[in-house]
Design a protein around this motif. Structure first.
Motif, short mmCIF file in Angstrom:
data_model
loop_
_atom_site.label_atom_id
_atom_site.label_comp_id
_atom_site.label_asym_id
_atom_site.label_seq_id
_atom_site.Cartn_x
_atom_site.Cartn_y
_atom_site.Cartn_z
N ARG A 1 0.84 11.85 -7.48
CA ARG A 1 -0.42 11.72 -6.75
C ARG A 1 -0.34 10.51 -5.82
N ASN A 2 -1.24 10.43 -4.87
CA ASN A 2 -1.24 9.30 -3.95
C ASN A 2 -1.34 7.97 -4.69
N GLY A 3 -2.11 7.94 -5.75
CA GLY A 3 -2.27 6.72 -6.52
C GLY A 3 -1.05 6.31 -7.31
N ASP A 4 -0.04 7.17 -7.38
CA ASP A 4 1.19 6.88 -8.11
C ASP A 4 2.22 6.16 -7.25
N ILE A 5 1.85 5.74 -6.03
CA ILE A 5 2.85 5.29 -5.08
C ILE A 5 3.72 4.16 -5.61
N SER A 6 3.16 3.22 -6.35
CA SER A 6 3.96 2.12 -6.87
C SER A 6 5.05 2.63 -7.81
N GLY A 7 4.69 3.51 -8.73
CA GLY A 7 5.67 4.08 -9.65
C GLY A 7 6.66 4.99 -8.95
N VAL A 8 6.20 5.70 -7.93
CA VAL A 8 7.09 6.55 -7.14
C VAL A 8 8.16 5.70 -6.45
N MET A 9 7.75 4.59 -5.86
CA MET A 9 8.70 3.73 -5.18
C MET A 9 9.72 3.14 -6.16
N THR A 10 9.25 2.74 -7.34
CA THR A 10 10.16 2.20 -8.35
C THR A 10 11.22 3.22 -8.72
N SER A 11 10.80 4.46 -8.96
CA SER A 11 11.73 5.50 -9.39
C SER A 11 12.71 5.87 -8.29
N ILE A 12 12.20 6.09 -7.08
CA ILE A 12 13.08 6.54 -6.00
C ILE A 12 14.06 5.43 -5.62
N LYS A 13 13.60 4.18 -5.57
CA LYS A 13 14.52 3.09 -5.21
C LYS A 13 15.65 2.99 -6.22
N GLN A 14 15.34 3.05 -7.50
CA GLN A 14 16.40 3.00 -8.51
C GLN A 14 17.31 4.22 -8.41
N PHE A 15 16.70 5.39 -8.20
CA PHE A 15 17.48 6.62 -8.10
C PHE A 15 18.43 6.56 -6.91
#
Length: 377
Positions: A77-91
């Motif tokens: 969701r849009n509100g998940d952006i912080s967690g999304v960035m953490t996951s994609i950057k590590q990935f």
């Protein structure tokens, strides 16, 4: 989608403890011996204990290898952006900057411009943002809402994790039977599911999708554990009905032994933790799983109980794939609160892993990896 946070994760651990019984790269082609090793055939050890051949590894500064027809899938969701960035950057740092697999991000409402901007800035890979069709996400009209709401209240009163949540149920049903039907995923054969706020601990210098394709794998995992029994009281009864009705759909040499200790009479509650999965989309698109999901959906258990996509996917993979088509990626270090898989021994060193080897879920008493191992020994 970030539905599990640390505080709730602790509750999950407590629920498990209370509810469980204590029971006990260049492309390589035309290489039959390697494919035999990757498939696990002719071996009495689990396939993951056979080392990935060196020729699958991509050397530093090598050109991007030929890719498998695959995508990285994230529900957010849009509100998940912080967690999304953490996951994609590590990935990206651990794996995808060497391979550039495309991303497909899905949401039940449109992604906003800020979300799209931030995601596309952290990767050089293609990123597509998809809107989930309403009929694939929301509780269907045929569900008896009075019955469903009573079930939610009863579970909430019993303090079942997400027991009172309708959005969580929508998510479980979507992941069980609809994500692979999305228009943006139709071109692909394989996917890797990544969620917001997860950790990837190790450098991965080979392509897991290539292992899947060359080894004829259909489903892969990193963590397996027991399901919370209160969420699925009638699920196995429905599975037994389906098997009795469609015995011809079961795969030969399947993984029934992973999910049942008595040849299918009862469910031992083992499942693959589906917040991480690398799998063939054709497994879900096929006749067997399609009929299976439709059969389960008609029972209403996604709403009258709290059937999760993890046990549904796991049971589907166990019944409709051969046991050697289900793979444990032992060298992919991964954490989704509150559990983690940390590679051991040489794999830890080779992957330059930053997790603590002692903090590893594999053979904790509420892990199911030992049941997976026993299928091959």
């Amino acid at each position: 989608m970030r539905y599990v946070v640390l505080a709730l994760g602790i509750l999950i651990s407590l629920h498990f403890i209370l509810s469980l019984t204590h029971e006990s790269y260049g492309r390589v082609t035309g290489m039959d011996t390697i494919k035999t090793k990757l498939s696990g055939k002719g071996s009495n050890v689990p396939p993951y204990k056979v080392a990935v051949p060196d020729k699958y590894y991509v050397k530093e500064n090598a050109t991007t290898p030929e890719l498998v027809n695959a995508a990285i899938v994230m529900l957010a969701r849009n509100g998940d952006i912080s967690g999304v960035m953490t996951s994609i950057k590590q990935f990206e740092d651990r794996f995808n900057k060497k391979f550039h697999y495309p991303y497909v991000l899905l949401n039940e409402v449109p992604f906003n411009d800020d979300f799209k901007r931030r995601v596309t800035e952290v990767t050089d890979s293609k990123v597509e943002f998809g809107l989930i069709p309403r009929e694939h996400w929301y509780q269907p009209d045929w569900v008896d809402e009075e019955k469903a709401s009573k079930a939610r209240k009863a579970m909430a009163d019993a303090k079942v994790i997400y027991g009172g949540s309708l959005p969580y149920r929508n998510m479980c049903r979507f992941n069980s039977g609809f994500f692979y039907r999305h228009e943006l995923l139709k071109p692909y054969k394989y996917y890797w599911r990544v969620e917001p706020d997860v950790k990837f601990f190790c450098d991965l210098d080979y392509d897991p999708f290539r292992i899947m394709e060359d080894g004829n794998k259909l489903y892969a995992f990193t963590i397996s554990l027991y399901e919370y029994e209160a969420t699925i009281p009638t699920l196995w009864g429905a599975v037994k009905e389906f098997v009795a009705k469609y015995p011809e759909l079961l795969a030969e040499d399947n993984a029934m032994a992973f999910i049942s200790d008595d040849s299918g009479q009862t469910y031992n509650r083992c499942h693959f933790w589906s917040n991480f999965e690398i799998a063939s989309l054709d497994l879900w698109r096929g006749e067997a799983y399609s009929k299976f999901f439709e059969f389960l959906d008609e029972k209403g258990g996604f709403y009258y109980e709290r059937w999760g996509d993890a046990p549904v996917h796991s049971i589907g993979a166990a019944l409709f794939a051969k046991k050697d088509q289900i793979h444990f990626f032992s060298d992919i270090g991964y954490r989704h609160e509150p559990f983690q898989h940390c590679p051991q021994g040489n794999a830890h060193k080779k992957g330059k892993c930053w997790c603590d080897e002692k903090d590893n879920f594999d053979y904790e008493w509420y892990s199911c990896l030992n049941r997976y191992d026993k299928m091959f020994t």
